[in-house]
Design a protein around this motif. Structure first.
Motif, PDB file in Angstrom:
ATOM      1  N   THR C 272       0.790  -1.315   0.014  1.00 44.08           N
ATOM      2  CA  THR C 272      -0.010   0.049  -0.093  1.00 44.08           C
ATOM      3  C   THR C 272       0.898   1.108  -0.235  1.00 44.08           C
ATOM      4  N   HIS C 275       5.519   2.951   3.861  1.00 45.44           N
ATOM      5  CA  HIS C 275       5.643   2.579   5.207  1.00 45.44           C
ATOM      6  C   HIS C 275       5.729   0.913   5.484  1.00 45.44           C
ATOM      7  N   GLN C 276       5.400   0.305   4.479  1.00 37.95           N
ATOM      8  CA  GLN C 276       4.855  -1.275   4.460  1.00 37.95           C
ATOM      9  C   GLN C 276       6.455  -1.859   4.965  1.00 37.95           C
ATOM     10  N   SER C 277       6.010  -2.635   6.007  1.00 38.53           N
ATOM     11  CA  SER C 277       7.193  -3.494   6.736  1.00 38.53           C
ATOM     12  C   SER C 277       7.180  -4.999   6.341  1.00 38.53           C
ATOM     13  N   LYS C 278       6.181  -5.502   5.834  1.00 45.73           N
ATOM     14  CA  LYS C 278       6.168  -7.024   5.391  1.00 45.73           C
ATOM     15  C   LYS C 278       4.652  -7.205   4.596  1.00 45.73           C
ATOM     16  N   LEU C 279       4.634  -8.158   3.785  1.00 46.57           N
ATOM     17  CA  LEU C 279       3.647  -8.484   3.032  1.00 46.57           C
ATOM     18  C   LEU C 279       3.136  -9.689   3.735  1.00 46.57           C
ATOM     19  N   THR C 280       1.738  -9.888   3.597  1.00 46.78           N
ATOM     20  CA  THR C 280       0.967 -10.699   4.200  1.00 46.78           C
ATOM     21  C   THR C 280       0.566 -11.862   3.032  1.00 46.78           C
ATOM     22  N   ILE C 405      -6.626  -6.037   7.323  1.00 48.50           N
ATOM     23  CA  ILE C 405      -5.526  -5.207   7.002  1.00 48.50           C
ATOM     24  C   ILE C 405      -5.969  -4.162   5.801  1.00 48.50           C
ATOM     25  N   THR C 406      -6.913  -4.466   4.883  1.00 49.92           N
ATOM     26  CA  THR C 406      -7.388  -3.733   3.916  1.00 49.92           C
ATOM     27  C   THR C 406      -8.687  -2.918   4.292  1.00 49.92           C
TER      28      THR C 406
END
Lengths: 255, 227, 658
Positions: C272, C275-280, C405-406
């Motif tokens: 997104t 800032h994103q730190s990881k993906l799910t 998350i979304t």
């Protein structure tokens, strides 16, 4: 979904190590996106602190998808924050609005001593499992997986109990710092399955005994644990533990 | 597991709270039933007879000893647990959870219990002590001598608004104590079937409303001259 | 130089023969032998527990606060096993074949066949431990299907299979801790392997709370430390997942196998922002019931539900009618990238495709439930309501996670998904016995390169981790340790321990002494960006060459300008992370080098120079039918060793899922 950005005031517990006195520090964070996760907001804060030559805030986190059970923040008076059935890492910033003040504390319980800042020591949970939270089978069993049919309803209940992630929110929320939801989830998981049947009596007695030794309080069914559990483990498991315990201890013939 | 291990374990203690609580609930049933005789509109004849039976028959007298023992156990154990549990979190939270997730009365059993204990002391001083120790006025029904407990009630409650209010407050504490205690006692004994839990919850709430309400109406009835 | 120690004989008899003839250690001697296990995921926990049960003295290490938190816990969809409970034609051979084919013919036949053989034991073992697998109403185990296969062989526990399997292994491990057979060291990170006379004899670990370095002796050392997907910064790995243990072993002489083989998982929640730190990840099992599509029109800005059926392009079903939405991961990922690159992507970033459950929710589940309830001619609302209940039971936790998350409800609108780094097939080179080329140093699970070739099939990672830990290492390690029973524990005052610890301490001091301006995180992000853009889903010579230069520059900058606050002798998460990122930078360079060297496309490794006319991966078996095992020679200097892959049973062909 409307996205927005916000400025927040954070009051965070800082404690250099286990023996140090701690205190709250106040921080300002700006332009936080509502799409961020709560921990990503902490990443932003930590980057800011490092940039300013200060020490970042230590906090436990790992998988960031709500399953490892490592994250453990007590946010505005609630373990894992305001959302129901959610771990801290899955809490997203759209739960907050511009100008909010957010107070973040570590789990508080004698059995969970603070290691640093928001990091606590939950090894007591491991020792409770060591006391009996397993089925004593060595590797190499030769019974076919389908040899023991298990009623779907029981299998589902066992699964629901086994979904516990061992985060300790139940202890953090309980006014008695009781670990009964955690312990009962394991006792239930194994007591509901035929595989766990052989050891069920010793298991429940030993696990409860270890739980008491670790310094957790007792359960008074306030239901706070169930309300904050990120995996929505049912408090009915505690009833099951009580029943198992009564049966096991009364049937025991040790004098 | 030895008896001593059982009674000193956290779950064992909870079981004792549960069993003693259930015994006290049974006592409340008897107590409210007998006291309801004041509303027989016979100037307390039926009530005094019933009270006399309870005071003179050997079975209730023996049970009375058990009752005191249970009260003692429930109170001491309850207070001990309350203080022990509080000590499990030496450093508390800056922002308390409040009622997020847990209703106030579920977390206030110690407080409610203490209020009931204070009420109980007053209540024993009002009725049990005169009836068993210092003596009561006699009343003659069909030529037989009875303690006039009915008259004692009248003297305690008539024209004594403060006492009536204290009794009503005592019953109020009891009600909330029961709302939690009734179903908690069954859950502590291992009730996991959701069908029965739902039943117990409903019965428990009914009991917690009806019984304390009936008790509260007794002093009110005297004060307002309904009996 | 590379001896894979594959036993002679027929493929299906190799493992049986090996077990029948390998050397054993008697129970009295086992008690004198110490084994170090690093990492407590599925491979590590199962190995530590099993070796403890056998009577070895085991020391297990994990960097988390409890062994139960290892990232195996996040595996969602399931675990494969050739049980053929569904009577749909499955067999050990078919699982073996699917895995080799899925891996695009870059895995060793012998290892994969052994994996398929022991897969059935894993299920039995886990059931006996009380792992609550999903069951049918008759009380028997249920299965679902996964990508790259045409049978239903995947055992699962809702969307939390990894969690349930790990907890089973964790409980077995804690039982051994209670029995005194395993000593557990939590919040400890391994920072070097100690090699004495060519044999691994211990490790240097750092206590992450006190910051002190410690020396630990072991007759053998097992690295069960997972994969290195975090080299990309953004991946589905946990924040702490790292390559450090494997990398230290590599620098000490262990070869690194196929480092460029990375799995990009097709169904993850899209990025997104910065800032994103990881993906799910959204489990592959969702492709059982979700249909993937994009609008037929480019840059279509309508909402998903406003796009009529005939204007939707179900591109996987269109391109691969035989496997449809269940093509292997590499194929599905590339197809998604192709559509997005061509301008058909959806969502605000246009870097996403739809995964839509509505069709199966209504037609597959809704109708069955309606028929069970005897509802004739149910309307759509009823079907949706009934279907939802079933979907909730199957994937409830995943749908909840997506919504958290979304902020969108996937029961109502299609999920938006995009590929993300998920798994690394490459890893430390190991032989048939799972031993690296350093004697007594083993690598298990995702940390080794062994079983998945160039692409792993879904639900096979859990299978491999547990196979290695429960059923392979207990036999193969005995074959080595039988010759070590005379070796007395080496005191940790030995010169090799002294040196190794000094080197570790010096490096830490150097790191913290740099006192530069840029944070560890910022370097990691930059590394990730280089890797994703130039060594990600599609790679080419130019990009890889550029990447190598950029990474070398980044490395210099890191070692001169990184800022690590705090001190050494205390809990210092920035310092922990700095050591890991430093290793990732070195690994990144090797990955690019390996990707550059392999001028063919296979599995997850897609070289743009090597593709068929319709954009499928094109292998060059004549040139690249080998495992690339890299030997560390010095900074930015590696030597390539090739282990030729011999296919005796399967005839490699161009993969076809059409």
């Amino acid at each position: 979904m409307e996205h927005y950005s916000m400025n927040l005031t954070l009051k965070v517990w800082k404690q250099q190590n286990a023996s140090a006195e701690g205190n709250f520090e106040t921080y300002q964070v700006k332009d936080i996106s509502s799409e961020m996760s709560f921990l990503e907001m902490f990443d932003v804060l930590n980057e800011q602190l490092i940039h300013d030559g200060k020490e970042p805030i230590a906090f436990d986190h790992d998988c960031r998808e709500g399953i490892c059970g490592m994250c453990s923040m007590y946010i505005n008076g609630r373990p894992h924050g305001p959302w129901h059935g959610t771990t801290t890492c899955q809490l997203h910033m759209r739960a907050f609005k511009d100008g909010d003040t957010v107070v973040v504390e570590p789990w508080r319980a004698n059995a969970f001593p603070v290691v640093k800042d928001l990091v606590v020591d939950r090894s007591s949970f491991d020792r409770i499992i060591q006391a009996g939270g397993y089925v004593s089978v060595n590797t190499g069993v030769s019974i076919d997986g389908n040899a023991i049919p298990i009623e779907k309803d029981n299998a589902d209940k066992a699964f629901a109990a086994a979904a516990c992630i061992g985060c300790g929110a139940c202890v953090a929320a309980c006014k008695n710092s009781s670990a009964m939801l955690f312990v009962s989830a394991k006792v239930s998981h194994l007591a509901l399955l035929p595989q766990g049947n052989t050891e069920r009596k010793n298991r429940v007695m030993n696990m409860v005994s270890q739980m008491d030794k670790e310094g957790f309080g007792s359960c008074t069914f306030t239901e706070a644990c169930e309300a904050v559990c990120p995996k929505e483990i049912s408090i009915t498991n505690i009833s099951r533990l009580n029943g198992e315990y009564a049966k096991a201890s009364l049937a025991s013939d040790k004098q | 597991m030895k008896w001593s291990d059982f009674f000193t374990s956290s779950v064992g203690k909870k079981l004792i709270m549960s069993l003693s609580g259930l015994f006290l609930i049974a006592f409340l049933v008897v107590h409210v039933g007998l006291n309801a005789c004041i509303w027989a509109m016979d100037d307390g004849v039926m009530f005094n007879k019933a009270a006399h039976f309870m005071g003179s028959n050997v079975v209730p007298r023996v049970l009375e000893i058990g009752l005191f023992a249970t009260f003692f156990l429930h109170i001491i154990q309850g207070l001990v647990l309350e203080f022990q549990n509080r000590a499990k979190r030496k450093k508390g939270y800056a922002v308390k959870m409040g009622s997020k997730g847990s209703a106030w009365y579920r977390k206030s059993m110690g407080l409610l219990g203490t209020l009931i204990l204070l009420f109980l002391i007053m209540h024993i001083a009002h009725f049990w002590v005169p009836s068993r120790i210092t003596g009561l006025e006699p009343v003659y029904i069909d030529g037989k001598e009875y303690h006039n407990l009915f008259a004692e009630m009248a003297s305690v409650f008539n024209d004594n608004l403060l006492v009536v209010i204290l009794y009503v407050l005592g019953c109020f504490s009891l009600a909330w104590h029961l709302v939690h205690g009734f179903q908690s006692a069954f859950r502590a004994l291992g009730l996991t079937n959701h069908k029965y839990i739902a039943l117990i919850n409903s019965v428990g709430i009914g009991f917690s409303v009806i019984v304390p309400l009936a008790f509260a109406l007794m002093p009110v009835s005297f004060y307002l001259g309904w009996v | 130089m590379l001896d894979s120690k594959i036993p002679a004989g027929k493929l299906e008899e190799k493992w049986v023969d090996y077990k029948g003839h390998c050397k054993l250690v008697n129970p009295a001697n086992k008690r004198k032998i110490e084994i170090i296990v690093v990492g407590t995921g599925l491979a590590g926990a199962s190995a530590a527990a099993s070796l403890g049960e056998l009577g070895y003295k085991v020391k297990a290490f994990c960097f988390q606060d409890s062994p139960r938190r290892a990232h195996s816990i996040a595996a969602q969809g399931g675990i494969n096993a050739a049980k053929n409970y569904q009577n749909d034609g499955d067999s050990v051979f078919r699982l073996f074949y699917d895995t080799i084919k899925g891996g695009d013919y870059r895995a060793r036949e012998s290892n994969v066949h052994r994996l398929a053989e022991v897969s059935v034991n894993i299920i039995d073992q886990c059931v006996a431990q009380g792992v609550p697998f999903a069951r049918e109403y008759g009380g028997l185990l249920n299965n679902r299907s996964f990508g790259g296969t045409q049978v239903k062989r995947t055992f699962y526990a809702a969307g939390q299979t990894g969690q349930q399997l790990l907890i089973g292994a964790y409980q077995a491990l804690e039982r051994q801790v209670a029995l005194g057979n395993v000593q557990m060291y939590t919040r400890h990170e391994m920072l070097d392997v100690v090699v004495i006379d060519g044999k691994a004899r211990g490790i240097i670990a750092r206590d992450l709370i006190s910051g002190k370095t410690e020396r630990h002796f072991g007759h053998a050392v097992l690295l069960c430390t997972g994969g290195y997907g975090n080299v990309f910064y953004l991946s589905t790995n946990a924040m702490g997942s790292n390559v450090t243990a494997a990398w230290k072993a590599h620098r000490k002489g262990a070869f690194f196998g196929n480092p460029c083989f990375t799995q990009i998982h097709p169904t993850c929640i899209p990025v997104t922002g910065d800032h994103q730190s990881k993906l799910t990840l959204m489990s592959e099992s969702l492709r059982n019931d979700g249909r993937i599509w994009v609008p037929k029109k480019q840059n279509d800005d309508r909402k998903a539900n406003d796009i009529p059926e005939e204007e939707r392009d179900y591109y996987l079903e269109r391109r691969y009618p035989a496997f449809g939405n269940l093509v292997p991961r590499d194929v599905a990922s590339r197809a998604a990238k192709e559509r997005c690159d061509a301008g058909f992507g959806v969502g605000t970033t246009k870097q996403a495709v739809y995964l839509d459950f509505r069709f199966n929710l209504i037609n597959k589940y809704g109708r069955v439930e309606a028929s069970k309830l005897g509802i004739e001619n149910p309307d759509e609302a009823t079907l949706v309501r009934l279907g939802k209940e079933v979907v909730k039971e199957e994937y409830g936790n995943l749908f909840d996670m997506y919504e958290k998350i979304t902020g969108e409800n996937p029961y109502e609108v299609p999920m938006r998904i995009y590929p993300a780094v998920h798994y690394t097939m490459g890893g430390l080179w190991v032989d048939y016995e799972l031993m690296t080329n350093i004697q007594g140093l083993y690598a298990l699970g995702e940390a080794n390169f062994s079983d998945h070739g160039a692409n792993r099939l879904g639900a096979s990672a859990l299978m491999q981790g547990l196979a290695d830990g429960y059923f392979v290492i207990p036999y193969t390690i005995g074959n080595y340790l039988a010759d070590e029973i005379g070796t007395k524990p080496i005191p940790t005052t030995h010169e090799a321990f002294e040196k190794a610890e000094a080197a570790v301490s010096d490096r830490i001091k150097t790191l913290i002494g740099i006192k530069g301006k840029q944070s560890v995180e910022s370097f990691h992000k930059r590394l990730g960006k280089i890797m994703w853009e130039k060594c990600g889903m599609a790679r080419n010579e130019k990009g890889l060459k550029e990447a190598i230069v950029e990474i070398q520059q980044l490395k210099k900058e890191f070692w001169s300008d990184v800022r690590i606050p705090g001190n050494i002798n205390e809990m210092n998460t920035e310092l922990d992370k700095a050591g890991r990122v430093a290793d990732f930078i070195e690994l990144g360079e090797l990955m690019c080098k390996d990707a550059l060297d392999r001028n063919e496309s296979c599995g997850g490794h897609f070289r743009e120079e090597s593709q068929t006319e319709d954009g499928e991966a094109l292998r060059h078996d004549d040139q690249y039918m080998y495992v690339a095992a890299w030997e560390y020679k010095g900074e930015s200097d590696w030597q390539l060793h090739k282990e030729k892959l011999e296919y005796e049973v399967i005839k490699p062909s161009q993969r076809n899922y059409k």
